[in-house]
Design an enzyme around this catalytic site. Structure first.
Site, PDB file in Angstrom:
ATOM      1  N   SER A 149      54.123  37.001  59.244  1.00 35.36           N
ATOM      2  CA  SER A 149      53.628  35.124  59.818  1.00 35.36           C
ATOM      3  C   SER A 149      54.102  35.503  61.580  1.00 35.36           C
ATOM      4  O   SER A 149      54.800  35.878  61.583  1.00 35.36           O
ATOM      5  CB  SER A 149      54.979  34.695  59.609  1.00 35.36           C
ATOM      6  OG  SER A 149      54.444  33.333  59.458  1.00 35.36           O
ATOM      7  N   TYR A 162      63.853  32.292  57.106  1.00 37.89           N
ATOM      8  CA  TYR A 162      62.185  32.581  56.992  1.00 37.89           C
ATOM      9  C   TYR A 162      61.926  33.816  58.347  1.00 37.89           C
ATOM     10  O   TYR A 162      61.578  34.456  58.241  1.00 37.89           O
ATOM     11  CB  TYR A 162      61.817  31.391  56.639  1.00 37.89           C
ATOM     12  CG  TYR A 162      59.874  31.948  56.519  1.00 37.89           C
ATOM     13  CD1 TYR A 162      59.751  32.122  55.221  1.00 37.89           C
ATOM     14  CD2 TYR A 162      59.137  32.148  57.135  1.00 37.89           C
ATOM     15  CE1 TYR A 162      58.607  33.002  54.565  1.00 37.89           C
ATOM     16  CE2 TYR A 162      57.515  32.175  57.029  1.00 37.89           C
ATOM     17  CZ  TYR A 162      57.923  32.853  55.634  1.00 37.89           C
ATOM     18  OH  TYR A 162      56.473  33.232  55.814  1.00 37.89           O
TER      19      TYR A 162
END
Length: 269
Positions: A149, A162
């Site tokens: 990501s 995350y």
């Protein structure tokens, strides 16, 4: 066994892939993309029935897709799957697309339980998948693709937990490439920005349908993945960042719900 030096760009005929997170979002799109390109796909998901609904019964009955209903964070299950594939249907391509986030994601809101959930799927799951299949991939000079990501490279709204896991898998992929590139193993990390997948529903404020239409779509990441694994064997797409053209730019992904440009709002109304 597919010869890595005799592969056509955009085609995966004769190749065997394992895709995690295959029941929805990016993983689901990659399964369908690989199928269209001619591969046989082992699809891993906790919700195996959703994979069947996505690819259709015909592909499963024809042996084009084999569904494995398990959790990538389950070490024993993943190692067992790897051993089974080694015996019966060795893979040359691994895509680690399983990922989760939590709604209460600010550091003061994270609990030990939610932290473990993030680490188990996003980090442990990638390691277990690689550990279970690396020998097969090395023997076939194959490919490993890790869906990371943009939050792996700078902090944003996705939360520290995350971000830590996505930074972790980026480091893991880089280390794997250092260790295995001389064996012909290609490792690709794909770092998407905002993608219209069910993970957006976990956000404290989910984006509107209007905004989602201008996000990256799962098929965009699937296309990038197919490009990476069908490049000539001499070339490795080591890392690739994808962002939504009208909403984000490299280094400009911090807003959870970017504002639509005026021209896009006008065209949508």
């Amino acid at each position: 066994m597919s010869d890595p030096n005799d592969r056509a760009f955009g085609r995966m005929d004769g190749r065997v892939a394992l895709v995690t997170g295959a029941s929805s979002g990016i993983g689901e799109a990659i399964v369908r993309s690989f199928l269209d390109a001619g591969a046989r796909v082992h699809a891993v998901a906790r919700r195996g029935m959703m994979v069947e609904d996505s690819v259709g019964l015909e592909a499963i009955e024809a042996g084009r897709v084999v569904v494995h209903a398990l959790d990538v964070g389950d070490k024993e299950a993943m190692l067992s799957l790897g051993a089974e594939l080694e015996r019966s249907d060795p893979i040359d391509t691994l895509v680690c697309a399983a990922g989760v986030n939590v709604t209460a994601r600010r550091m003061a809101e994270l609990t030990p339980e939610s932290w473990e959930q993030l680490v188990d799927t996003n980090l442990h799951g990638v390691f277990f998948s690689i550990r279970a299949t690396l020998g097969q991939i090395r023997e076939r000079a194959g490919d490993v693709v890790v869906i990371s990501s943009v939050t792996a490279t700078w902090p944003d709204h996705a939360g520290g937990g995350y971000g830590a896991t996505k930074s972790g898998v980026l480091g893991l992929a880089r280390g794997l490439s250092i260790d295995e590139h001389m064996n012909g193993v290609r490792v690709t990390s794909i770092l998407p920005g905002i993608v219209n997948t069910p993970i957006l529903d976990k956000r404290p404020i989910p984006p509107s349908d209007e905004l989602r239409a201008w996000c990256l779509q799962p098929e965009d990441v699937a296309t990038a993945t197919l490009v990476a694994v069908t490049m000539p064997a001499r070339a490795n797409v080591a890392e690739m960042t994808l962002v939504a053209t009208r909403l984000q730019a490299l280094g400009k992904t911090q807003l959870a719900n970017p504002e639509l440009p005026d021209a896009l709002r006008a065209s949508a109304s």
